[in-house]
Enzyme design. Structure first.
Site, PDB file in Angstrom:
ATOM      1  N   ASP A  98       0.826  -1.202   0.000  1.00  0.00           N
ATOM      2  CA  ASP A  98       0.000   0.000   0.000  1.00  0.00           C
ATOM      3  C   ASP A  98       0.866   1.260   0.000  1.00  0.00           C
ATOM      4  O   ASP A  98       1.854   1.323   0.740  1.00  0.00           O
ATOM      5  CB  ASP A  98      -0.862  -0.064   1.278  1.00  0.00           C
ATOM      6  CG  ASP A  98      -1.723   1.150   1.468  1.00  0.00           C
ATOM      7  OD1 ASP A  98      -2.645   1.338   0.670  1.00  0.00           O
ATOM      8  OD2 ASP A  98      -1.477   1.906   2.434  1.00  0.00           O
ATOM      9  N   GLU A 137       0.893  -0.783  -5.052  1.00  0.00           N
ATOM     10  CA  GLU A 137      -0.042   0.326  -5.253  1.00  0.00           C
ATOM     11  C   GLU A 137       0.821   1.570  -5.422  1.00  0.00           C
ATOM     12  O   GLU A 137       1.194   2.225  -4.457  1.00  0.00           O
ATOM     13  CB  GLU A 137      -0.980   0.521  -4.054  1.00  0.00           C
ATOM     14  CG  GLU A 137      -2.068   1.543  -4.379  1.00  0.00           C
ATOM     15  CD  GLU A 137      -2.452   2.519  -3.251  1.00  0.00           C
ATOM     16  OE1 GLU A 137      -3.425   3.255  -3.427  1.00  0.00           O
ATOM     17  OE2 GLU A 137      -1.778   2.545  -2.204  1.00  0.00           O
TER      18      GLU A 137
HETATM   19  C1  GLC Z   1      -3.958   3.748   0.279  1.00  0.00           C
HETATM   20  C2  GLC Z   1      -5.356   3.189   0.399  1.00  0.00           C
HETATM   21  C3  GLC Z   1      -6.317   4.270   0.819  1.00  0.00           C
HETATM   22  C4  GLC Z   1      -5.818   4.923   2.107  1.00  0.00           C
HETATM   23  C5  GLC Z   1      -4.411   5.452   1.909  1.00  0.00           C
HETATM   24  C6  GLC Z   1      -3.833   6.035   3.169  1.00  0.00           C
HETATM   25  O1  GLC Z   1      -3.831   4.612  -0.789  1.00  0.00           O
HETATM   26  O2  GLC Z   1      -5.751   2.612  -0.832  1.00  0.00           O
HETATM   27  O3  GLC Z   1      -7.608   3.771   1.003  1.00  0.00           O
HETATM   28  O4  GLC Z   1      -6.703   5.958   2.484  1.00  0.00           O
HETATM   29  O5  GLC Z   1      -3.565   4.399   1.485  1.00  0.00           O
HETATM   30  O6  GLC Z   1      -3.816   5.090   4.209  1.00  0.00           O
END
Ligand code: GLC
Length: 491
Positions: A194, A236
């Site tokens: 993430d 991501e």
């Molecule tokens: C990532 C997640 C998102 C979250 C962010 C900060 O981008 O996909 O939902 O708000 O991280 O934690």
């Protein structure tokens, strides 16, 4: 690898104990449905102890389960049930930040000289790193927040209640590698890294996709190769095309296809295939299957990396009012984005299943569920699944669930109707299985000769997509409004 991924939010999927919140036993009870649909891997976003101020991406303990969702035994059972069906599980490794509630942060603010004193990015100058952009522009105007207890500022890329971990501290790197080891030992098959571009900050160089970040990704990959050779890593990384591909070089098995996603919507907005041809060119030669393609997810349709003119066009086409705006993006689901036009929704699903890469389906989009723009943050697109008609919608027996229901036709109603969107999506998934070329063959752009039509070849299949409302006669094939076709050809 031909894997159909399906993202299920635990709190919104199925409530098994009548408290109004979806839970892990509830998700387990719906695995038959996911198997019927043709799903191979279920993505469950963070289910850990959390104050839930960022829907669980604000983690207070990487090793404890959110009690509203269930127990560690429930998670183990979920993994076992998936594996016994030949399915896989993907979870998030939210490694950039923790919640302020995490004991590491509490120790860090209270005891600067102690073992956790250096676990976060502390400083005295809230103007440091001026080139680092603010991502959550709706709520934050700086990446620094002041902590009264320690008397210093801490750095945060997202909400101010989510301090960034300090990756310059080797102990932080070791802790995160332990988290990786723990969850992969539990049997997790795929880890979504993430917010991975933001691990390091450097004066004058900003805080995105730095060489140090790639070096740490290589460490995770080395651990996976040595100890869990079957496991996969997915990034991501919402970055421009040339930066995104660097994550493959650093050892990511897969990357979300952020560059492609908005182009699909742009193509529909302009009735022109050109945006898709262009971005596919730009993405270059990535091994087939390495892109994680998606139409929607639990976040807004992000528009951070498109040009100002493209962003404007997207707002004009897809943002009916400011309520649906989240940061620079649009927090809406697929069906309402398409103005309720099922032909366009089907076209996008067909593209998702034919483009090179692994398709990701966001729960509820396969039934064309609506959203609830009046909900805060991105909860508009996180409302409970509609399993049945009637009160509680088969989601929960509680008098009022934790989030209200959006409208839409239920799974049960659509399963009975062979012409429903749900059965169409299922049919497309079946077709993808029947044509292994869609999973494995390389992508060759084909000149369609008509700007409205995208054409490409995947092995022995010619795939055609009409982004316009006109019927287009291509000689041997006629495409109706927003029509698509997969035609066998010589490979
Ligand atoms: C990532 C997640 C998102 C979250 C962010 C900060 O981008 O996909 O939902 O708000 O991280 O934690």
């Amino acid at each position: 690898m031909n894997t159909i991924f399906y993202q299920a939010l635990i709190h919104a999927f199925k409530d098994s104990n009548g408290d109004g919140v979806g839970d892990i036993p509830g998700l387990i009870s719906k695995l038959d449905y996911l198997q019927w649909l043709g799903v191979d891997c279920v993505w469950v976003p963070p289910f850990y102890a959390s104050p839930m101020r960022d829907d669980g991406y604000d983690i207070a303990d990487y090793y404890a389960i959110n009690p509203a969702y269930g127990t560690m035994e429930d998670v183990e059972q979920l993994i076992a049930e998936l594996h016994s069906r030949g399915m896989k599980i993907m979870t998030d490794l939210a490694l950039n930040h923790t919640s302020v509630d995490h004991p590491w942060f509490q120790a860090s603010r209270q005891d600067p000289q102690g073992p956790y004193g250096d676990f976060y990015v502390w400083g005295d100058d809230p103007q440091r790193y001026p080139e680092i952009r603010v991502i959550f522009t709706d709520t934050e105007d700086s990446n620094w927040a002041f902590d009264e207890t320690r008397g210093q500022y801490y750095f945060h890329r997202f909400y101010s209640h989510q301090p960034d971990l300090n990756y310059d501290n080797p102990a932080v790197q070791e802790e995160i590698l332990s988290v990786v080891r723990f969850w992969l030992s539990k049997g997790v098959d795929v880890l979504r890294l993430d917010a991975v571009p933001y691990l390091f900050e450097r004066d004058g160089q900003g805080g995105e996709s730095l060489p140090e970040t790639f070096a740490f990704i290589r460490r995770i990959r080395a651990l996976v190769d040595a100890e869990f050779p079957g496991a996969k890593l997915l990034a991501e990384a919402n970055q421009p095309a040339d930066k995104t591909t660097k994550y493959f070089d650093a050892g990511m098995h897969m990357c979300f296809n952020f560059p492609l996603m908005p182009k699909l919507y742009e193509a529909l907005a302009t009735s022109s295939a050109t945006p898709v041809y262009e971005v596919m060119d730009e993405l270059g030669d990535i091994p087939v299957g390495a892109w994680a393609n998606f139409l929607r997810n639990h976040d807004e349709l992000t528009l951070e990396m498109v040009t100002p003119a493209e962003r404007q066009l997207m707002y004009e086409t897809y943002l009916p009012d400011q309520q649906s705006k989240a940061h620079t993006g649009i927090a809406r689901r697929l069906m309402p984005l398409m103005g309720g036009d099922r032909r366009k929704v089907e076209l996008l699903f067909a593209l998702l299943l034919a483009l090179p890469g692994q398709p990701f389906i966001y729960y509820g989009d396969e039934i064309g569920m609506e959203d609830l723009p009046e909900l805060p943050d991105r909860y508009a697109v996180r409302t409970p699944m509609l399993w049945e008609d009637g009160p509680g919608h088969g989601f929960s027996d509680a008098p009022s669930p934790h989030l209200p229901f959006a409208s839409g036709h239920s799974v049960a109603a659509q399963q009975e109707d062979p012409t429903s969107l749900l059965n169409t999506v299922r049919g497309l998934i079946t077709q993808r299985r029947q044509h292994p070329d869609l999973a494995t063959a390389s992508y060759e752009a084909v000149e369609a000769g008509v700007d409205e039509v995208l054409a490409f070849q995947r092995g022995g299949l010619l795939c055609l997509f009409n982004f316009s409302e006109e019927t287009i006669d291509l000689g041997p094939v006629e495409l109706g409004p927003f029509g698509y076709a997969w035609v066998p050809v010589e490979s």
